[in-house]
Scaffold this active site. Structure first.
Site, PDB file in Angstrom:
ATOM      1  N   ARG A  53      58.217  87.035   6.284  1.00 37.16           N
ATOM      2  CA  ARG A  53      57.513  86.041   7.111  1.00 37.16           C
ATOM      3  C   ARG A  53      56.234  86.682   7.655  1.00 37.16           C
ATOM      4  O   ARG A  53      56.103  87.905   7.633  1.00 37.16           O
ATOM      5  CB  ARG A  53      58.413  85.604   8.268  1.00 37.16           C
ATOM      6  CG  ARG A  53      58.831  86.760   9.160  1.00 37.16           C
ATOM      7  CD  ARG A  53      59.694  86.338  10.339  1.00 37.16           C
ATOM      8  NE  ARG A  53      59.864  87.450  11.261  1.00 37.16           N
ATOM      9  CZ  ARG A  53      60.759  88.414  11.126  1.00 37.16           C
ATOM     10  NH1 ARG A  53      61.583  88.419  10.087  1.00 37.16           N
ATOM     11  NH2 ARG A  53      60.832  89.401  12.024  1.00 37.16           N
ATOM     12  N   ASP A  78      44.551  92.421   1.866  1.00 41.88           N
ATOM     13  CA  ASP A  78      44.045  93.095   3.061  1.00 41.88           C
ATOM     14  C   ASP A  78      44.738  92.604   4.333  1.00 41.88           C
ATOM     15  O   ASP A  78      44.841  93.346   5.306  1.00 41.88           O
ATOM     16  CB  ASP A  78      42.527  92.888   3.168  1.00 41.88           C
ATOM     17  CG  ASP A  78      41.786  93.538   1.998  1.00 41.88           C
ATOM     18  OD1 ASP A  78      41.974  94.754   1.791  1.00 41.88           O
ATOM     19  OD2 ASP A  78      41.035  92.839   1.295  1.00 41.88           O
ATOM     20  N   GLY A 108      46.874  91.449  -3.521  1.00 38.86           N
ATOM     21  CA  GLY A 108      46.427  90.157  -3.002  1.00 38.86           C
ATOM     22  C   GLY A 108      45.397  89.522  -3.903  1.00 38.86           C
ATOM     23  O   GLY A 108      45.256  89.898  -5.069  1.00 38.86           O
ATOM     24  N   ARG A 188      39.968  81.992  -6.746  1.00 42.54           N
ATOM     25  CA  ARG A 188      39.990  81.051  -5.610  1.00 42.54           C
ATOM     26  C   ARG A 188      38.660  81.107  -4.846  1.00 42.54           C
ATOM     27  O   ARG A 188      38.200  80.108  -4.322  1.00 42.54           O
ATOM     28  CB  ARG A 188      41.163  81.360  -4.676  1.00 42.54           C
ATOM     29  CG  ARG A 188      40.971  82.573  -3.792  1.00 42.54           C
ATOM     30  CD  ARG A 188      42.127  82.794  -2.831  1.00 42.54           C
ATOM     31  NE  ARG A 188      41.691  82.728  -1.461  1.00 42.54           N
ATOM     32  CZ  ARG A 188      42.211  83.466  -0.476  1.00 42.54           C
ATOM     33  NH1 ARG A 188      43.181  84.324  -0.725  1.00 42.54           N
ATOM     34  NH2 ARG A 188      41.771  83.333   0.746  1.00 42.54           N
ATOM     35  N   GLY A 359      39.826  89.008   6.970  1.00 44.80           N
ATOM     36  CA  GLY A 359      40.273  87.880   6.160  1.00 44.80           C
ATOM     37  C   GLY A 359      41.276  86.954   6.830  1.00 44.80           C
ATOM     38  O   GLY A 359      41.664  85.944   6.258  1.00 44.80           O
ATOM     39  N   GLU A 360      41.682  87.282   8.067  1.00 46.84           N
ATOM     40  CA  GLU A 360      42.649  86.432   8.792  1.00 46.84           C
ATOM     41  C   GLU A 360      41.899  85.558   9.800  1.00 46.84           C
ATOM     42  O   GLU A 360      40.975  86.032  10.460  1.00 46.84           O
ATOM     43  CB  GLU A 360      43.678  87.303   9.519  1.00 46.84           C
ATOM     44  CG  GLU A 360      44.465  88.229   8.595  1.00 46.84           C
ATOM     45  CD  GLU A 360      45.293  87.481   7.560  1.00 46.84           C
ATOM     46  OE1 GLU A 360      46.194  86.726   7.966  1.00 46.84           O
ATOM     47  OE2 GLU A 360      45.028  87.635   6.357  1.00 46.84           O
TER      48      GLU A 360
END
Length: 369
Positions: A53, A78, A108, A188, A359-360
């Site tokens: 999770r 990352d 990733g 993507r 990247g978050e």
């Protein structure tokens, strides 16, 4: 040149944190097929921890006794390394734990840090399995060195530690909007770029920074007695001796609180309308994006790029295509500005657009680092 290296012990014990969902969902399969045989040959014994999770890896490294492992290996994108770094920084013994070597193995879709390390190692530009093999080989050799960390603080009181980048506007929009195409792997980002180009937006805010070298026409910055030291400890800003309790996080000695104006020796950008603001500390933004060719693992620098409003879609697309080869600055685009800095502050005029760290996604609010 000038880098000092440590070397992992032999035999070596590695904790591998693996996200089976990352990228195109092949991380576990690729680890077993490509990486594990190499590590066995190099006398590196692995304990594999599979995340189930979000924040699972964060909790694991924050709470676990890590003394039984010589290195922590992240096999994912990352985002999982970002979780690990921030989990480690929440430990009371963060100062010692952060000395434990970290390794990234690309599993990733973006794999920016893995691509950067492959670049610093002098290897040819590669992707997918070849990049994974190169990074696994670097781990097998066991050499490790320092890496910069950037301390970010937000208006809502968050303190975050970032190893790769902070962004707002176009590039962050592409990153987050393209999440729904994860299964396409690196493709993507191409699809996301085209979609965001179609609805090109402008963001309003104020950007300020402390230049790494004094700019023409600005007075030299007063010498900061607590500046980061660069003899292999870059990124660890040392507070004045005796001012911090054991286990306290490092002081942001280059920053004043967000509620105060930036110091007089900072530069405030005259424009207040941007297409994108992006601060990156490593060379690559993604496997195929060499955004900061001058960056090194621990140069003590934040490589700040900003795109002013008014750029055409065609010019923006040209920049992105050139970024694959790292030649975007050679285009001399009048809307693109690049400056190496030691600290920055971004104050959006409204909570518009997506902010990202490594990247978050982050809530859009004033932030400095």
């Amino acid at each position: 040149p000038g880098d000092s290296y440590g070397v992992l012990p032999r035999p070596c014990r590695a904790l591998v944190l693996l996200n089976p969902q990352s990228g195109a969902g092949r991380a576990l399969e690729d680890f077993q097929a490509v990486v594990q045989p190499m590590l066995a040959e190099a006398d590196i014994a692995t304990t594999v921890f599979i995340t189930e999770r979000p924040h699972h890896a964060h909790e694991k490294v924050r709470d676990e006794d890590l003394s039984q492992w010589d290195t922590l290996v992240v096999m994912a994108g990352d985002g999982l390394l970002y979780e690990v770094v921030n989990g480690l920084m929440e430990r009371p013994d963060w100062e010692d734990t952060m000395k434990k070597p970290l390794c990234i193995l690309p599993g990733g879709s973006g794999n920016a840090l893995a691509a950067s390390i492959n670049h610093y190692a002098g290897n040819d530009h590669v992707a997918k399995k070849k990049l994974l093999t190169n990074c696994a080989f670097i781990l097998c050799k066991g050499l490790h060195t320092q890496m910069d960390l950037v301390s970010l603080s937000t208006a809502s009181g968050k303190r975050l530690f970032s190893f790769l980048s902070f962004g707002w506007g176009f590039i962050s929009d592409v990153d987050i909007d393209s999440e729904k195409y994860r299964r396409l792997g690196n493709a993507r980002f191409t699809l996301g770029t085209l979609q965001c180009l179609a609805k090109l937006r402008v963001y309003q805010g104020r950007l300020s920074y402390l230049p790494a070298v004094p700019e023409q026409g600005t007075p030299p910055a007063p010498r900061d007695p607590h500046a980061p030291v660069t003899n292999g400890q870059a990124g660890h800003i040392l507070p004045p001796a005796g001012t911090e309790a054991a286990g306290a996080l490092p002081a942001d000695s280059l920053l004043v609180p967000l509620c105060q104006p930036v110091p007089a020796h900072w530069t405030v950008v005259p424009e207040e309308e941007f297409v994108s603001v992006y601060a990156i500390y490593q060379s690559h933004l993604g496997t195929n994006m060499l955004m900061a060719p001058a960056a090194r693992l621990h140069d003590g620098c934040i490589h700040l790029f900003y795109l002013k409003a008014g750029i055409s879609r065609v010019a923006l697309l040209k920049l992105f295509l050139a970024m694959a080869r790292g030649t975007h600055l050679d285009l001399n685009c009048p809307h693109l500005r690049y400056v190496p800095v030691r600290a920055f502050r971004l104050e959006p005029r409204a909570a518009a657009g997506i902010m990202t760290v490594d990247g978050e996604a982050l809530a859009c609010e004033p932030v400095q680092g």
